[in-house]
Design an enzyme around this catalytic site. Structure first.
Site, PDB file in Angstrom:
ATOM      1  N   ASP A 101       0.838  -1.206   0.000  1.00  0.00           N
ATOM      2  CA  ASP A 101       0.000   0.000   0.000  1.00  0.00           C
ATOM      3  C   ASP A 101       0.876   1.260   0.000  1.00  0.00           C
ATOM      4  O   ASP A 101       2.053   1.203   0.367  1.00  0.00           O
ATOM      5  CB  ASP A 101      -0.901   0.030   1.235  1.00  0.00           C
ATOM      6  CG  ASP A 101      -1.929  -1.089   1.208  1.00  0.00           C
ATOM      7  OD1 ASP A 101      -2.213  -1.610   0.125  1.00  0.00           O
ATOM      8  OD2 ASP A 101      -2.423  -1.441   2.299  1.00  0.00           O
TER       9      ASP A 101
HETATM   10  N1  URA Z   1      -1.380  -5.737   3.962  1.00  0.00           N
HETATM   11  C1  URA Z   1      -1.819  -4.464   3.940  1.00  0.00           C
HETATM   12  O1  URA Z   1      -2.858  -4.158   4.516  1.00  0.00           O
HETATM   13  N2  URA Z   1      -1.084  -3.549   3.275  1.00  0.00           N
HETATM   14  C2  URA Z   1       0.079  -3.843   2.654  1.00  0.00           C
HETATM   15  O2  URA Z   1       0.705  -2.958   2.077  1.00  0.00           O
HETATM   16  C3  URA Z   1       0.528  -5.167   2.685  1.00  0.00           C
HETATM   17  C4  URA Z   1      -0.232  -6.097   3.338  1.00  0.00           C
END
Ligand code: URA
Length: 229
Positions: A101
């Protein structure tokens, strides 16, 4: 693909002519003369016919310390992407072996080898991803048990694979996942209405983020690291 087929597809020569060229010792693979057309060749090996280069495609395998605020994509209309962090000469053909993310930091893998990245990302691979998690509230006492049993995700209609939870202190933990669902860590803590405020990927499979890499820095993987997947 077999070498004789590769030559046939990449030259105007007939099958019998290709056979003869091979027998005459005019084909080199990775610098060595090869006469057996049945040799299997991938797209990352140098192939020459006399002084003609038929294929030179090098595999690139990089680890990058993703900083927060950089998007895991090859292009984006608004944000800087992880590809933008690389020198322009390295960028063509690279893709990401998994995503993080926007605010998540840590280990990202980039390559131009689709077979290699598929081994990491395909849902059946069961390659572990280890995250260090900071939460808004203190973690609930039964978190390890709930994560081990799995959490139902209505949107996908699945229950998450058993995950390993390690409490580091009241607001910090380490979570090992065997799959990679959309926003998985956040949604798992969401079960407890506990917001993830910081998320950092430390490890994929047996590959740790190199601690010498600062956010935004990258390095090539070693041959031993590439062979982990
Ligand atoms: N899980 C999440 O919520 N975000 C990420 O970036 C990776 C795994």
């Amino acid at each position: 693909m077999q070498l004789d087929r590769f030559i046939q597809l990449n030259t105007p020569y007939s099958r019998s002519r290709v056979k003869r060229l091979l027998a005459e010792g005019r084909v080199r693979v990775a610098g060595d003369t090869v006469t057996d057309g049945r040799l299997s060749v991938d797209r990352f090996v140098r192939i020459e016919l006399d002084d003609q280069l038929l294929q030179e495609c090098q595999g690139y395998y990089l680890m990058l310390h993703k900083p927060a605020g950089v998007v895991s994509a090859t292009t984006h209309p608004e944000h800087q992407t992880v590809i933008d962090l690389l020198p322009p000469a390295l960028r063509p053909g690279l893709h990401l072996a998994g995503r993080l993310d926007l605010k998540t930091t840590g280990l990202m893998l980039l390559t131009n080898d689709g077979n290699w990245s598929r081994r990491i990302t395909q849902p059946t691979s069961k390659i572990t991803k280890v995250y260090r998690v900071t939460t808004q509230d203190a973690v609930a006492a039964n978190t390890a048990e709930v994560f081990r049993q799995g959490i139902y995700f209505g949107y996908e209609d699945i229950t998450t694979q058993p995950a390993e939870f390690e409490r580091l202190d009241s607001h910090h933990s380490r979570l090992t996942l065997y799959e990679g669902r959309y926003h998985q860590v956040k949604r798992m803590f969401g079960y407890f209405d506990n917001e993830v405020t910081e998320l950092h990927r430390e490890k994929v499979g047996d590959l740790n983020l190199d601690p010498s890499l600062l956010p935004g820095e990258f390095r090539a993987l070693t041959a031993a690291e590439i062979a982990l997947f």
